[in-house]
Design an enzyme around this catalytic site. Structure first.
Site, PDB file in Angstrom:
ATOM      1  N   THR A 104      -1.604  -9.726  -3.377  1.00 49.78           N
ATOM      2  CA  THR A 104      -1.027  -9.122  -4.586  1.00 49.78           C
ATOM      3  C   THR A 104      -0.389 -10.179  -5.472  1.00 49.78           C
ATOM      4  O   THR A 104      -0.607 -10.200  -6.680  1.00 49.78           O
ATOM      5  CB  THR A 104       0.012  -8.054  -4.185  1.00 49.78           C
ATOM      6  OG1 THR A 104      -0.663  -7.007  -3.493  1.00 49.78           O
ATOM      7  CG2 THR A 104       0.737  -7.498  -5.386  1.00 49.78           C
TER       8      THR A 104
ATOM      9  N   HIS B  53      -1.979  -3.864  -5.553  1.00 46.49           N
ATOM     10  CA  HIS B  53      -1.423  -3.823  -4.192  1.00 46.49           C
ATOM     11  C   HIS B  53      -2.422  -4.365  -3.187  1.00 46.49           C
ATOM     12  O   HIS B  53      -3.630  -4.380  -3.412  1.00 46.49           O
ATOM     13  CB  HIS B  53      -1.029  -2.390  -3.803  1.00 46.49           C
ATOM     14  CG  HIS B  53      -2.173  -1.582  -3.303  1.00 46.49           C
ATOM     15  ND1 HIS B  53      -2.541  -1.545  -1.971  1.00 46.49           N
ATOM     16  CD2 HIS B  53      -3.064  -0.801  -3.967  1.00 46.49           C
ATOM     17  CE1 HIS B  53      -3.597  -0.757  -1.841  1.00 46.49           C
ATOM     18  NE2 HIS B  53      -3.933  -0.300  -3.029  1.00 46.49           N
ATOM     19  N   CYS B  54      -1.903  -4.838  -2.076  1.00 46.71           N
ATOM     20  CA  CYS B  54      -2.693  -5.143  -0.890  1.00 46.71           C
ATOM     21  C   CYS B  54      -2.002  -4.420   0.257  1.00 46.71           C
ATOM     22  O   CYS B  54      -1.356  -3.397   0.017  1.00 46.71           O
ATOM     23  CB  CYS B  54      -2.815  -6.656  -0.662  1.00 46.71           C
ATOM     24  SG  CYS B  54      -1.249  -7.541  -0.533  1.00 46.71           S
ATOM     25  N   ASN B  55      -2.085  -4.915   1.451  1.00 42.68           N
ATOM     26  CA  ASN B  55      -1.442  -4.237   2.566  1.00 42.68           C
ATOM     27  C   ASN B  55       0.075  -4.296   2.449  1.00 42.68           C
ATOM     28  O   ASN B  55       0.741  -3.278   2.385  1.00 42.68           O
ATOM     29  CB  ASN B  55      -1.908  -4.854   3.888  1.00 42.68           C
ATOM     30  CG  ASN B  55      -1.328  -4.166   5.094  1.00 42.68           C
ATOM     31  OD1 ASN B  55      -1.065  -2.974   5.066  1.00 42.68           O
ATOM     32  ND2 ASN B  55      -1.118  -4.904   6.155  1.00 42.68           N
TER      33      ASN B  55
ATOM     34  N   GLN C 137       0.821  -1.215   0.000  1.00 39.61           N
ATOM     35  CA  GLN C 137       0.000   0.000   0.000  1.00 39.61           C
ATOM     36  C   GLN C 137       0.855   1.265   0.000  1.00 39.61           C
ATOM     37  O   GLN C 137       0.386   2.322  -0.408  1.00 39.61           O
ATOM     38  CB  GLN C 137      -0.953  -0.003   1.182  1.00 39.61           C
ATOM     39  CG  GLN C 137      -0.259   0.111   2.527  1.00 39.61           C
ATOM     40  CD  GLN C 137      -1.245   0.139   3.678  1.00 39.61           C
ATOM     41  OE1 GLN C 137      -2.435   0.365   3.489  1.00 39.61           O
ATOM     42  NE2 GLN C 137      -0.742  -0.080   4.879  1.00 39.61           N
TER      43      GLN C 137
END
Length: 191
Positions: A142, A134-136, A68
């Site tokens: 991702t 994206h993810c965290n 992120q």
């Protein structure tokens, strides 16, 4: 001698131990046979990441992956990213964005997620515009989507797609449930 008595006899030979348990809220306890003591409550129950991870990695032409932190406006501008696919975590960005709810759990069914994600990525790439997935942390969700994209549109096997993404971003690690589901799907038949 019966089995229970044999177990009890062997148990007496065991050395007493202490186990440190950390809860998700960060409280730490020492557990022993007869006691539980709190030893700390000022830690997190997970590893705290204090370094920014704001360098998006290009997997294939126009397809970028990252955490992120890569959604920072200056990072998007510097990498000419025009589209952002956010998995499970919504971070507002000043460009075209799609949010897809996705938990990073082995039991999460990835097919509905992929039906939403893969066409979005493909439209951006067909338009020759950069897209960030994206993810965290840019590790599990991702990578699952990036691997699935390569399987669906580049007709790569799971192993080849995984190796390509891992080579580009060594931190990736789709969870075991994601891996199992991806391995069970034939390339180009994910959606």
């Amino acid at each position: 001698m019966n089995f229970l008595k044999e177990l009890q006899k062997q148990r007496k030979k065991l050395k007493e131990t202490e186990t440190i348990v950390t809860n998700v809220d960060g409280k730490r306890f020492v557990e022993s046979k007869n006691d539980v003591k709190t030893i700390s409550s000022n830690m997190y129950g997970f590893v705290v990441d204090t370094k920014p991870d704001n360098v998006p990695i290009m997997v294939t032409e126009h397809l970028y992956i990252g955490s992120q932190d890569c959604t920072n406006e200056s990072v998007l501008i510097n990498n000419n990213i025009k589209h952002v696919l956010s998995l499970g975590i919504y971070v507002p960005v000043p460009i075209d964005q799609k949010f897809v709810d996705c938990l990073d759990l082995p039991e999460t069914d990835i097919k509905p997620v992929l039906r939403e994600c893969l066409p979005y990525i493909n439209v951006a790439i067909d338009s020759k515009e950069n897209v960030l997935v994206h993810c965290n942390a840019g590790v599990s969700r991702t990578s699952m989507v990036a691997i699935a994209y390569l399987m669906q549109y580049k007709n790569m096997s799971y192993d080849d797609a995984y190796e390509l993404v891992k080579d580009k971003r060594p931190a990736i690690q789709p969870n075991d449930g994601f891996k199992k589901q991806l391995r069970g799907i034939k390339p180009s038949e994910l959606i």
